[in-house]
Motif scaffolding. Sequence first.
Motif, short mmCIF file in Angstrom:
data_model
loop_
_atom_site.label_atom_id
_atom_site.label_comp_id
_atom_site.label_asym_id
_atom_site.label_seq_id
_atom_site.Cartn_x
_atom_site.Cartn_y
_atom_site.Cartn_z
N GLY A 163 58.38 34.67 -48.78
CA GLY A 163 57.61 35.13 -47.63
C GLY A 163 57.92 36.56 -47.24
O GLY A 163 58.74 37.24 -47.87
N ASP A 172 56.08 36.78 -41.46
CA ASP A 172 55.58 35.42 -41.60
C ASP A 172 56.31 34.47 -40.65
O ASP A 172 57.45 34.73 -40.22
CB ASP A 172 55.78 34.91 -43.04
N ARG A 173 55.65 33.38 -40.35
CA ARG A 173 56.30 32.28 -39.64
C ARG A 173 56.86 31.34 -40.69
O ARG A 173 56.11 30.75 -41.47
CB ARG A 173 55.31 31.55 -38.74
N ILE A 212 55.86 28.37 -45.37
CA ILE A 212 55.63 29.77 -45.01
C ILE A 212 54.19 29.89 -44.51
O ILE A 212 53.24 29.55 -45.23
CB ILE A 212 55.85 30.69 -46.22
N ARG A 255 51.23 32.31 -42.72
CA ARG A 255 50.78 33.69 -42.50
C ARG A 255 49.34 33.65 -42.00
O ARG A 255 48.49 33.02 -42.63
CB ARG A 255 50.89 34.49 -43.78
#
Length: 424
Positions: A339, A343-344, A360, A362
């Motif tokens: 990632g 990103d989260r 991941i 996005r």
Amino acid sequence: MTAATSKPHLVIIGTGMAGGRLLEELMRRSADHFTISVFGEEPHPNYNRIMLSPLLAGEVSAEDIVLNPLDWYKEHNITLYAGERIVGIDKAAKRVVGDQGTQLEYDHLVFATGSLPARIPTPGQHLNHIYAFRTMADVDSIIHSSKSAKSAVVVGGGLLGLEAAYGLAIKGIKTTVVNRAGHVLNRQLDEAAGEMLRQAMLEKGVDTALNADIKEFTGSDRVTGVALESGEVIAADLVIIAIGITPNTALAHAAGLNVGRGIIVDDYLVTSDPHISGLGECIEHRGETFGLVAPIWDQARLLADRLVFNTQLPYLSSAVPTKLKVSGIDLFSAGEVNGLPEDRIVILQDPSQRAYRKLIIRDQKLVGIVLFGDVQDGNWYFELLEQQSKVDDLLPHLMFGQAFCRQAPEHNNQPENALTGASL
């Protein structure tokens, strides 16, 4: 057309998994459409290369991994030239020449020549008891050498290397995997999951040397050790090099076909010669080469449709999940594994159960999946990734899987396909 029949003559070069799958697809559509001849360098009918690791480990026999035995070829009137290598192709005359004197004219020719083991630019590879891990013959040689070996080194920390190392370790051989990257299976796993896998492999008797470059293989006649650039020397009575594959393009290049990294094909799997097609690990399509089963199976299906029905459907490469079982350990990955900083990234880890999940996210969409141990939701996650469905509404329950998302009260008004993964 052949002299003895009005049916067109189809010649396939390669008895690997791609060529074998194409034959099966052709038989499903029309067993009598072609007169078919198949050439393969190995003295066997097609077999499952994925099962070479269990073969090395002694878990299966050579007969167990054969996909289509000789009787199958006879039943379907397919002429198999096992152990005969094509050494020349005359495109103008549409003729192939084998190394045992066979010459055949074709109406259409298919390259399914697969790949060759990648080599490393390291001194000492001429020493005895250094092997590739690609064919039944390789496995036979390794098994023979392993009977007197006390130590071994496997070069390459990918799936093939790890499986080969496990096959040696269960024979009681002290085995070390040497990998240039900082963790094993580095293309499919992130660092955390790679470390979990390293620990699991260590418990199975496989040690690792990471971030390691090989300086040379040592020994006079046969290999005795592997010297690393760090100065460490690892004892080795045998070595397996399993660092990857390269498309087998030499014959195609000699025949004057367009070749890049692989044999270049268009969207219909046709080479630069309209009478010659290709599929599998030997080809290059839109700059991409192939090493996984799923895209090769798609290629076999589309090529069979075109050859039998003249169906002009283009091959479109798509994302493919990697679902693996390494020495009994289940793994699943798709998309990105690390990632980007923005990103989260959501991680769920249970060290006691050796379970790990990493998602991941996005722009509200799933772009990466890494699962270790518990992989039952892998296909559902992959459908969300492949369809680029927005997943923010499924958080924070998304990490716990499909069933948990379905049961969450706040998601009762979610569309059914968002929770089942069907027809997204």
